[in-house]
Design an enzyme around this catalytic site. Sequence first.
Site, PDB file in Angstrom:
ATOM      1  N   ILE A 123      -2.994  -0.460   3.478  1.00  0.00           N
ATOM      2  CA  ILE A 123      -2.178   0.558   2.816  1.00  0.00           C
ATOM      3  C   ILE A 123      -1.854   0.126   1.382  1.00  0.00           C
ATOM      4  O   ILE A 123      -1.797   0.950   0.474  1.00  0.00           O
ATOM      5  CB  ILE A 123      -0.858   0.806   3.604  1.00  0.00           C
ATOM      6  CG1 ILE A 123      -1.137   1.051   5.098  1.00  0.00           C
ATOM      7  CG2 ILE A 123      -0.057   1.943   2.989  1.00  0.00           C
ATOM      8  CD1 ILE A 123      -1.838   2.329   5.444  1.00  0.00           C
ATOM      9  N   ASN A 154      -5.608  -1.891   8.815  1.00  0.00           N
ATOM     10  CA  ASN A 154      -4.942  -1.080   7.801  1.00  0.00           C
ATOM     11  C   ASN A 154      -4.904  -1.809   6.478  1.00  0.00           C
ATOM     12  O   ASN A 154      -4.774  -3.023   6.412  1.00  0.00           O
ATOM     13  CB  ASN A 154      -3.553  -0.634   8.280  1.00  0.00           C
ATOM     14  CG  ASN A 154      -2.456  -1.598   7.863  1.00  0.00           C
ATOM     15  OD1 ASN A 154      -1.980  -1.570   6.741  1.00  0.00           O
ATOM     16  ND2 ASN A 154      -2.070  -2.474   8.779  1.00  0.00           N
ATOM     17  N   LEU A 193       0.977  -1.184   0.271  1.00  0.00           N
ATOM     18  CA  LEU A 193       2.388  -0.932  -0.073  1.00  0.00           C
ATOM     19  C   LEU A 193       2.598   0.376  -0.847  1.00  0.00           C
ATOM     20  O   LEU A 193       3.422   0.449  -1.752  1.00  0.00           O
ATOM     21  CB  LEU A 193       2.971  -2.109  -0.885  1.00  0.00           C
ATOM     22  CG  LEU A 193       2.944  -3.480  -0.227  1.00  0.00           C
ATOM     23  CD1 LEU A 193       3.441  -4.537  -1.211  1.00  0.00           C
ATOM     24  CD2 LEU A 193       3.805  -3.506   1.029  1.00  0.00           C
ATOM     25  N   CYS A 221       3.293  -9.901   1.518  1.00  0.00           N
ATOM     26  CA  CYS A 221       2.540  -9.298   0.414  1.00  0.00           C
ATOM     27  C   CYS A 221       2.107 -10.364  -0.587  1.00  0.00           C
ATOM     28  O   CYS A 221       2.714 -11.429  -0.684  1.00  0.00           O
ATOM     29  CB  CYS A 221       3.353  -8.194  -0.254  1.00  0.00           C
ATOM     30  SG  CYS A 221       5.111  -8.444  -0.208  1.00  0.00           S
ATOM     31  N   ASN A 253       3.653 -10.430  10.819  1.00  0.00           N
ATOM     32  CA  ASN A 253       2.900  -9.317  10.261  1.00  0.00           C
ATOM     33  C   ASN A 253       1.465  -9.317  10.818  1.00  0.00           C
ATOM     34  O   ASN A 253       1.125 -10.122  11.683  1.00  0.00           O
ATOM     35  CB  ASN A 253       2.897  -9.390   8.725  1.00  0.00           C
ATOM     36  CG  ASN A 253       3.026  -8.016   8.108  1.00  0.00           C
ATOM     37  OD1 ASN A 253       2.283  -7.107   8.476  1.00  0.00           O
ATOM     38  ND2 ASN A 253       3.957  -7.837   7.193  1.00  0.00           N
TER      39      ASN A 253
END
Length: 289
Positions: free
Chosen positions: A73, A71, A75, A132, A194
């Site tokens: 995405i 994935n 955020l 992140c 994560n």
Amino acid sequence: MTAPSLSRNLWGRRFDSPLILAGGTAGFGRELALLDCWDRVAALVSKSVTLKPREGNPPPRIQETEYGLLNSIGLANPGVNSVVQQEINGSVNIPCPLIVSVAGEEEEEFHRVVEVLEGSPMPWAYEINVSCPNVASGGLPFGSEPSAVERISRAVARVSSRPFAVKLTPNAGDMVETALAAQEGGASGLTVCNTFLGMKMDWRTGSTLIPRKVAGYSSPALLPLVVARVWQVSRTVSIPVLASGGVARGEDVLELLAAGAEMVQVGIRLMRRPRAASELFREAEELLQ
Ligand SMILES: Cc1cc2nc3c(=O)[nH]c(=O)nc-3n(C[C@H](O)[C@H](O)[C@H](O)COP(=O)(O)O)c2cc1C
């Protein structure tokens, strides 16, 4: 060693199930509410929320692989103010505690998002997603720098009236050091961990389906990597560890509890099987009996 029990305690609250829905895999619970899939769900972690709206990465953002899911995405979310109004305060009433996942591009963003969330009565806790990229340090995750994780945790602890876990990254740095830094900064728990960086390439053309090329990889095959990290971190820190990664069977839940997790999160399993928590619980319970 005694067999783990499925009744758990987290931050002063008792749960009859260890299963938490992992960040970003159940949104804010709207879809699961339509299907009424709450049996044995102890809590739900929301998708990560930032201060300002974010478009996220260009599509396609998801790619299935032989043994897992990539994935990317980026955020994507409408920003914390809109999330509070539309998703948290004004939306479905989920029948379990909500843990809001918080992300940021710079260190100051995390506690500023939490300050806004403090204005809502709904969150029970927060999960601080330090996986992140830190724009100021050239895109390495915040979680790769223990000193940054400590500062972020300290700043969040200052403004938060609620418990919070720091969700660690497996992709850079030493997870045990980062875990200790989060604890030192005042974190109430740690989510381990994560997604792992991965990529799928077409060997004929050298191209990737996902435009950003490198993405976050989730797979049941990664379970031993997560078990090792849960074990290493939980024997070093004194705050609870929430395991995340690789859970596909009741057996996996029991293994993560035995390795030292207080709670166990389930992510991609949920995408195929919205009643994953109920199914995993039943399997684990049968094994214990
Ligand atoms: C589609 C998708 C979106 C995700 N979004 C987030 C997110 O917003 N924040 C976060 O901390 N983790 C996010 N994750 C990671 C999951 O919370 C979880 O840590 C990871 O998928 C490993 O668990 P699993 O093997 O049970 O899927 C996402 C994962 C997927 C597959």
